[in-house]
Motif scaffolding. Structure first.
Motif, PDB file in Angstrom:
ATOM      1  N   LYS A   1      -7.090   1.295  -1.117  1.00 54.62           N
ATOM      2  CA  LYS A   1      -8.399   1.509  -0.491  1.00 54.62           C
ATOM      3  C   LYS A   1      -8.509   0.722   0.810  1.00 54.62           C
ATOM      4  O   LYS A   1      -9.034   1.232   1.800  1.00 54.62           O
ATOM      5  N   ARG A   2      -8.017  -0.500   0.816  1.00 57.84           N
ATOM      6  CA  ARG A   2      -8.049  -1.290   2.049  1.00 57.84           C
ATOM      7  C   ARG A   2      -7.159  -0.676   3.119  1.00 57.84           C
ATOM      8  O   ARG A   2      -7.518  -0.631   4.300  1.00 57.84           O
ATOM      9  N   ALA A   3      -5.990  -0.203   2.719  1.00 57.51           N
ATOM     10  CA  ALA A   3      -5.088   0.446   3.680  1.00 57.51           C
ATOM     11  C   ALA A   3      -5.730   1.709   4.240  1.00 57.51           C
ATOM     12  O   ALA A   3      -5.703   1.947   5.454  1.00 57.51           O
ATOM     13  N   ALA A   4      -6.312   2.521   3.367  1.00 61.09           N
ATOM     14  CA  ALA A   4      -6.970   3.755   3.819  1.00 61.09           C
ATOM     15  C   ALA A   4      -8.149   3.434   4.727  1.00 61.09           C
ATOM     16  O   ALA A   4      -8.348   4.093   5.750  1.00 61.09           O
ATOM     17  N   CYS A   5      -8.906   2.420   4.373  1.00 66.28           N
ATOM     18  CA  CYS A   5     -10.045   1.993   5.197  1.00 66.28           C
ATOM     19  C   CYS A   5      -9.572   1.608   6.597  1.00 66.28           C
ATOM     20  O   CYS A   5     -10.163   2.025   7.593  1.00 66.28           O
ATOM     21  N   SER A   6      -8.513   0.837   6.679  1.00 63.77           N
ATOM     22  CA  SER A   6      -7.979   0.423   7.984  1.00 63.77           C
ATOM     23  C   SER A   6      -7.517   1.626   8.797  1.00 63.77           C
ATOM     24  O   SER A   6      -7.725   1.688  10.014  1.00 63.77           O
ATOM     25  N   CYS A   7      -6.903   2.579   8.128  1.00 65.39           N
ATOM     26  CA  CYS A   7      -6.445   3.797   8.816  1.00 65.39           C
ATOM     27  C   CYS A   7      -7.629   4.619   9.317  1.00 65.39           C
ATOM     28  O   CYS A   7      -7.603   5.136  10.438  1.00 65.39           O
TER      29      CYS A   7
ATOM     30  N   ALA B   1       0.834  -1.191   0.000  1.00 62.71           N
ATOM     31  CA  ALA B   1       0.000   0.000   0.000  1.00 62.71           C
ATOM     32  C   ALA B   1       0.872   1.245   0.000  1.00 62.71           C
ATOM     33  O   ALA B   1       1.835   1.333   0.738  1.00 62.71           O
ATOM     34  N   ALA B   2       0.531   2.152  -0.858  1.00 61.69           N
ATOM     35  CA  ALA B   2       1.262   3.409  -0.919  1.00 61.69           C
ATOM     36  C   ALA B   2       0.662   4.429   0.046  1.00 61.69           C
ATOM     37  O   ALA B   2       1.284   5.420   0.371  1.00 61.69           O
ATOM     38  N   VAL B   3      -0.550   4.167   0.508  1.00 63.96           N
ATOM     39  CA  VAL B   3      -1.239   5.078   1.408  1.00 63.96           C
ATOM     40  C   VAL B   3      -0.821   4.778   2.844  1.00 63.96           C
ATOM     41  O   VAL B   3      -0.841   3.635   3.273  1.00 63.96           O
ATOM     42  N   THR B   4      -0.444   5.819   3.561  1.00 65.86           N
ATOM     43  CA  THR B   4      -0.063   5.649   4.966  1.00 65.86           C
ATOM     44  C   THR B   4      -1.144   6.238   5.873  1.00 65.86           C
ATOM     45  O   THR B   4      -1.919   7.104   5.446  1.00 65.86           O
ATOM     46  N   CYS B   5      -1.161   5.779   7.108  1.00 69.38           N
ATOM     47  CA  CYS B   5      -2.127   6.323   8.064  1.00 69.38           C
ATOM     48  C   CYS B   5      -1.851   7.800   8.350  1.00 69.38           C
ATOM     49  O   CYS B   5      -2.782   8.565   8.609  1.00 69.38           O
ATOM     50  N   GLY B   6      -0.600   8.206   8.247  1.00 68.01           N
ATOM     51  CA  GLY B   6      -0.275   9.624   8.414  1.00 68.01           C
ATOM     52  C   GLY B   6      -0.950  10.478   7.352  1.00 68.01           C
ATOM     53  O   GLY B   6      -1.473  11.556   7.645  1.00 68.01           O
ATOM     54  N   GLN B   7      -0.952   9.988   6.113  1.00 67.38           N
ATOM     55  CA  GLN B   7      -1.618  10.711   5.030  1.00 67.38           C
ATOM     56  C   GLN B   7      -3.127  10.766   5.256  1.00 67.38           C
ATOM     57  O   GLN B   7      -3.758  11.809   5.056  1.00 67.38           O
TER      58      GLN B   7
END
Length: 113
Positions: free
Chosen positions: A68-74, A23-29
């Motif tokens: 999307k899954r990473a962002a959802c988890s965040c 995932a390129a999306v981080t929880c910080g973002q």
């Protein structure tokens, strides 16, 4: 020598294709996108422009299933950190901003679905 260089380049390309995607999306973002929404998420009413801009940015960050899954988890983790977030306000946020989202904003979302 030229054949050795070509072989190395081909091996490097094959290795890059075999590396599992991350995932390129981080929880910080994700957090940065949603911080302007806190007053709305806690108090209700209407989200401010900065909040809706953040929702649009979040949608842009999550362009494939892994992201999307990473962002959802965040989003889910952030929602669970703050007990005073109103779940109905969170779920209504994308619609109130006019941003159709594939990422539900809720404390109870199953991000693997």
């Amino acid at each position: 020598m030229k054949g050795v260089v070509i072989a190395i380049v081909v091996l490097a390309m094959v290795q890059l294709m075999l590396v599992p995607s991350q995932a390129a999306v981080t929880c910080g973002q994700v957090d940065a996108c949603l911080v302007p929404c806190m007053s709305y998420l806690v108090g209700g009413g209407n989200p401010q422009k900065e909040c809706c801009d953040g929702v649009r940015s979040l949608k842009g960050l999550a362009s494939n299933t892994v992201d999307k899954r990473a962002a959802c988890s965040c989003v889910k983790a952030a929602a669970n950190r703050y007990s005073n977030i109103k779940d109905d306000a969170a779920q209504a946020l994308p619609a109130k901003c006019g941003v159709p989202m594939d990422i539900p904003i809720s404390k109870t979302t199953n991000c693997d679905a």
